[in-house]
Motif scaffolding. Structure first.
Motif, PDB file in Angstrom:
ATOM      1  N   PRO A   1     -12.925  38.277   6.056  1.00  0.00           N
ATOM      2  CA  PRO A   1     -11.750  37.960   5.245  1.00  0.00           C
ATOM      3  C   PRO A   1     -11.084  36.647   5.648  1.00  0.00           C
ATOM      4  O   PRO A   1     -11.182  36.200   6.798  1.00  0.00           O
ATOM      5  CB  PRO A   1     -10.814  39.153   5.509  1.00  0.00           C
ATOM      6  CG  PRO A   1     -11.700  40.260   5.966  1.00  0.00           C
ATOM      7  CD  PRO A   1     -12.810  39.587   6.714  1.00  0.00           C
ATOM      8  N   GLU A   2     -10.418  36.036   4.693  1.00  0.00           N
ATOM      9  CA  GLU A   2      -9.667  34.803   4.923  1.00  0.00           C
ATOM     10  C   GLU A   2      -8.723  34.988   6.110  1.00  0.00           C
ATOM     11  O   GLU A   2      -8.032  36.000   6.218  1.00  0.00           O
ATOM     12  CB  GLU A   2      -8.855  34.456   3.668  1.00  0.00           C
ATOM     13  CG  GLU A   2      -8.087  33.155   3.754  1.00  0.00           C
ATOM     14  CD  GLU A   2      -9.018  31.960   3.768  1.00  0.00           C
ATOM     15  OE1 GLU A   2      -8.707  31.003   4.511  1.00  0.00           O
ATOM     16  OE2 GLU A   2     -10.025  31.970   3.049  1.00  0.00           O
ATOM     17  N   GLY A   3      -8.714  34.011   7.008  1.00  0.00           N
ATOM     18  CA  GLY A   3      -7.819  34.068   8.157  1.00  0.00           C
ATOM     19  C   GLY A   3      -8.330  34.869   9.336  1.00  0.00           C
ATOM     20  O   GLY A   3      -7.683  34.906  10.390  1.00  0.00           O
TER      21      GLY A   3
ATOM     22  N   ASN B   1     -15.202  30.437  11.331  1.00  0.00           N
ATOM     23  CA  ASN B   1     -15.266  29.069  11.845  1.00  0.00           C
ATOM     24  C   ASN B   1     -14.104  28.227  11.341  1.00  0.00           C
ATOM     25  O   ASN B   1     -13.537  27.419  12.088  1.00  0.00           O
ATOM     26  CB  ASN B   1     -16.591  28.415  11.458  1.00  0.00           C
ATOM     27  CG  ASN B   1     -17.772  28.991  12.220  1.00  0.00           C
ATOM     28  OD1 ASN B   1     -17.621  29.491  13.322  1.00  0.00           O
ATOM     29  ND2 ASN B   1     -18.943  28.926  11.619  1.00  0.00           N
ATOM     30  N   VAL B   2     -13.727  28.402  10.076  1.00  0.00           N
ATOM     31  CA  VAL B   2     -12.648  27.580   9.528  1.00  0.00           C
ATOM     32  C   VAL B   2     -11.319  27.941  10.177  1.00  0.00           C
ATOM     33  O   VAL B   2     -10.483  27.058  10.431  1.00  0.00           O
ATOM     34  CB  VAL B   2     -12.577  27.696   7.984  1.00  0.00           C
ATOM     35  CG1 VAL B   2     -12.184  29.104   7.536  1.00  0.00           C
ATOM     36  CG2 VAL B   2     -11.606  26.668   7.413  1.00  0.00           C
ATOM     37  N   THR B   3     -11.110  29.206  10.496  1.00  0.00           N
ATOM     38  CA  THR B   3      -9.881  29.615  11.188  1.00  0.00           C
ATOM     39  C   THR B   3      -9.802  28.941  12.553  1.00  0.00           C
ATOM     40  O   THR B   3      -8.747  28.416  12.955  1.00  0.00           O
ATOM     41  CB  THR B   3      -9.845  31.143  11.363  1.00  0.00           C
ATOM     42  OG1 THR B   3     -10.086  31.782  10.105  1.00  0.00           O
ATOM     43  CG2 THR B   3      -8.511  31.608  11.918  1.00  0.00           C
TER      44      THR B   3
ATOM     45  N   LYS C   1      -7.440  19.561  -0.188  1.00  0.00           N
ATOM     46  CA  LYS C   1      -8.462  19.611  -1.249  1.00  0.00           C
ATOM     47  C   LYS C   1      -9.815  19.123  -0.752  1.00  0.00           C
ATOM     48  O   LYS C   1     -10.830  19.345  -1.400  1.00  0.00           O
ATOM     49  CB  LYS C   1      -8.015  18.786  -2.458  1.00  0.00           C
ATOM     50  CG  LYS C   1      -6.794  19.335  -3.176  1.00  0.00           C
ATOM     51  CD  LYS C   1      -6.561  18.674  -4.518  1.00  0.00           C
ATOM     52  CE  LYS C   1      -6.206  17.215  -4.408  1.00  0.00           C
ATOM     53  NZ  LYS C   1      -4.868  16.991  -3.781  1.00  0.00           N
ATOM     54  N   ARG C   2      -9.812  18.433   0.389  1.00  0.00           N
ATOM     55  CA  ARG C   2     -11.061  17.908   0.931  1.00  0.00           C
ATOM     56  C   ARG C   2     -11.562  18.724   2.124  1.00  0.00           C
ATOM     57  O   ARG C   2     -12.503  18.326   2.794  1.00  0.00           O
ATOM     58  CB  ARG C   2     -10.877  16.435   1.307  1.00  0.00           C
ATOM     59  CG  ARG C   2     -10.493  15.593   0.079  1.00  0.00           C
ATOM     60  CD  ARG C   2     -10.329  14.128   0.397  1.00  0.00           C
ATOM     61  NE  ARG C   2     -11.618  13.452   0.404  1.00  0.00           N
ATOM     62  CZ  ARG C   2     -11.786  12.150   0.134  1.00  0.00           C
ATOM     63  NH1 ARG C   2     -10.738  11.403  -0.168  1.00  0.00           N
ATOM     64  NH2 ARG C   2     -12.973  11.593   0.192  1.00  0.00           N
ATOM     65  N   VAL C   3     -10.937  19.862   2.341  1.00  0.00           N
ATOM     66  CA  VAL C   3     -11.409  20.808   3.359  1.00  0.00           C
ATOM     67  C   VAL C   3     -12.179  21.899   2.620  1.00  0.00           C
ATOM     68  O   VAL C   3     -11.598  22.773   1.989  1.00  0.00           O
ATOM     69  CB  VAL C   3     -10.237  21.404   4.165  1.00  0.00           C
ATOM     70  CG1 VAL C   3     -10.740  22.448   5.160  1.00  0.00           C
ATOM     71  CG2 VAL C   3      -9.480  20.299   4.887  1.00  0.00           C
ATOM     72  N   HIS C   4     -13.498  21.818   2.679  1.00  0.00           N
ATOM     73  CA  HIS C   4     -14.362  22.667   1.859  1.00  0.00           C
ATOM     74  C   HIS C   4     -14.826  23.887   2.669  1.00  0.00           C
ATOM     75  O   HIS C   4     -15.966  23.946   3.144  1.00  0.00           O
ATOM     76  CB  HIS C   4     -15.567  21.867   1.360  1.00  0.00           C
ATOM     77  CG  HIS C   4     -15.194  20.591   0.649  1.00  0.00           C
ATOM     78  ND1 HIS C   4     -14.862  20.555  -0.689  1.00  0.00           N
ATOM     79  CD2 HIS C   4     -15.079  19.306   1.105  1.00  0.00           C
ATOM     80  CE1 HIS C   4     -14.575  19.302  -1.041  1.00  0.00           C
ATOM     81  NE2 HIS C   4     -14.696  18.539   0.032  1.00  0.00           N
ATOM     82  N   ALA C   5     -13.920  24.840   2.807  1.00  0.00           N
ATOM     83  CA  ALA C   5     -14.268  26.061   3.549  1.00  0.00           C
ATOM     84  C   ALA C   5     -15.245  26.898   2.738  1.00  0.00           C
ATOM     85  O   ALA C   5     -15.205  26.926   1.497  1.00  0.00           O
ATOM     86  CB  ALA C   5     -13.011  26.871   3.835  1.00  0.00           C
ATOM     87  N   MET C   6     -16.144  27.568   3.425  1.00  0.00           N
ATOM     88  CA  MET C   6     -17.045  28.505   2.759  1.00  0.00           C
ATOM     89  C   MET C   6     -16.250  29.746   2.334  1.00  0.00           C
ATOM     90  O   MET C   6     -15.255  30.105   2.976  1.00  0.00           O
ATOM     91  CB  MET C   6     -18.193  28.883   3.683  1.00  0.00           C
ATOM     92  CG  MET C   6     -19.223  27.766   3.843  1.00  0.00           C
ATOM     93  SD  MET C   6     -20.612  28.229   4.915  1.00  0.00           S
ATOM     94  CE  MET C   6     -21.827  26.979   4.448  1.00  0.00           C
ATOM     95  N   PRO C   7     -16.668  30.409   1.257  1.00  0.00           N
ATOM     96  CA  PRO C   7     -15.905  31.552   0.751  1.00  0.00           C
ATOM     97  C   PRO C   7     -15.760  32.674   1.780  1.00  0.00           C
ATOM     98  O   PRO C   7     -16.634  32.895   2.618  1.00  0.00           O
ATOM     99  CB  PRO C   7     -16.718  32.024  -0.457  1.00  0.00           C
ATOM    100  CG  PRO C   7     -17.516  30.833  -0.885  1.00  0.00           C
ATOM    101  CD  PRO C   7     -17.812  30.085   0.374  1.00  0.00           C
ATOM    102  N   ALA C   8     -14.629  33.374   1.668  1.00  0.00           N
ATOM    103  CA  ALA C   8     -14.361  34.534   2.513  1.00  0.00           C
ATOM    104  C   ALA C   8     -14.756  35.814   1.784  1.00  0.00           C
ATOM    105  O   ALA C   8     -14.945  35.825   0.563  1.00  0.00           O
ATOM    106  CB  ALA C   8     -12.878  34.570   2.887  1.00  0.00           C
TER     107      ALA C   8
ATOM    108  N   HIS D   1     -15.465  36.169  -4.926  1.00  0.00           N
ATOM    109  CA  HIS D   1     -16.790  36.792  -5.063  1.00  0.00           C
ATOM    110  C   HIS D   1     -16.846  38.155  -4.377  1.00  0.00           C
ATOM    111  O   HIS D   1     -17.906  38.780  -4.335  1.00  0.00           O
ATOM    112  CB  HIS D   1     -17.861  35.860  -4.487  1.00  0.00           C
ATOM    113  CG  HIS D   1     -17.694  34.449  -4.954  1.00  0.00           C
ATOM    114  ND1 HIS D   1     -17.979  34.055  -6.244  1.00  0.00           N
ATOM    115  CD2 HIS D   1     -17.201  33.352  -4.323  1.00  0.00           C
ATOM    116  CE1 HIS D   1     -17.681  32.764  -6.374  1.00  0.00           C
ATOM    117  NE2 HIS D   1     -17.207  32.330  -5.231  1.00  0.00           N
ATOM    118  N   GLY D   2     -15.703  38.567  -3.848  1.00  0.00           N
ATOM    119  CA  GLY D   2     -15.665  39.858  -3.180  1.00  0.00           C
ATOM    120  C   GLY D   2     -16.649  39.896  -2.026  1.00  0.00           C
ATOM    121  O   GLY D   2     -16.820  38.921  -1.297  1.00  0.00           O
TER     122      GLY D   2
END
Length: 261
Positions: free
Chosen positions: A80-82, A87-89, A104-111, A116-117
């Motif tokens: 989950p996000e956060g 890695n992005v956290t 807008k230029r920080v392209h995190a991979m989906p959580a 997309h659940g």
């Protein structure tokens, strides 16, 4: 076409992180001067986060125009996000929250709680589409030509979430795939594939510590990429292995660089 790896061996992991951060600042500034912007793929893990923390402390970090920098990731834990394991956290905590980067230029991979659940394959396809949209005619492919793509090297020679013998390391068409059943937790991940990694101008592989020594020796001694994914990670113009003395301790002397810091 693969580029022959160049090796830089530093005394210890702290010096390695500081030197790599300085090297990255120079590379970003040069790219921004020549092309207007820069594109970097970040890596997580002990060494990736150590580099980001060193960059946060580097006096020269303000030479970077953070508003003209695109940040991507080589892989991500599908959580989950956060989540503190993402890695992005960890990157936000180590560096991004303390510099004026354009969100807008920080392209995190989906959580895993994103649009997309829990469908990791749909999440991977969405990231592939984001990469494709960022790719221009000059990139000659479905991903941007990253200025620097950084990868940690696992004790089993894995890079990103490309593990030995698993399907993702065999992928030749897609640029991003979902990983099911990774041998280290969490088992579900999103990763760039080797074709996407090889689109980078420079690929930097980071390895520090005795637990990485055997992996470095295997990957640099002619192993195949299916058995040793790190062996298949190389850049268009440069492939750089950044090691500390412990990680380099099992390398054959023939591979050792003539002058190491």
């Amino acid at each position: 076409m693969s580029t022959a790896p160049q090796l830089v061996v530093h005394r210890d992991k702290e010096l390695m992180a500081q030197a790599a951060a300085a090297r990255l600042i120079t590379k970003i500034v040069d790219a921004q001067a020549s092309r207007g912007s820069a594109s970097v793929v970040l890596t997580g893990g002990r060494n990736g986060n150590g580099l980001l923390a060193a960059l946060a402390e580097a006096p020269a970090r303000d030479a970077i125009d953070w508003s003209r920098l695109d940040l991507w990731w080589g892989d991500e834990r599908f959580l989950p996000e956060g989540d503190p394991e993402r890695n992005v956290t960890q990157a936000r905590e180590a560096l991004l929250d303390s510099v004026p980067v354009d969100p807008k230029r920080v392209h995190a991979m989906p959580a895993s709680d994103g649009p997309h659940g829990t469908d990791v394959d749909a999440a991977a396809a969405a990231y592939a589409e984001e990469l494709a949209q960022a790719s221009g005619p000059e990139n000659h492919g479905p991903v941007p030509t990253f200025d620097v793509l950084m990868l940690g090297v696992g004790p089993d020679t894995h890079v990103a979430s490309l593990f030995p013998e698993l399907p993702a390391v065999r992928e030749t068409d897609r640029t991003v795939v979902g990983v099911h059943g990774a041998p280290k937790p969490p088992p579900t991940r999103v990763t760039l594939t080797l074709p996407a990694i090889r689109a980078a101008r420079e690929v930097w592989l980071l390895a520090a510590g005795e637990d990485k020594a055997r992996a470095a020796a295997i990957a640099l001694s002619g192993a195949g990429e299916i058995q040793a994914p790190a062996a298949g990670a190389y850049g268009r113009s440069r492939t750089l292995w950044l090691l500390d003395g412990a990680a380099a301790s099992q390398l054959p002397r023939s591979l050792y660089p003539p002058a190491s810091a």
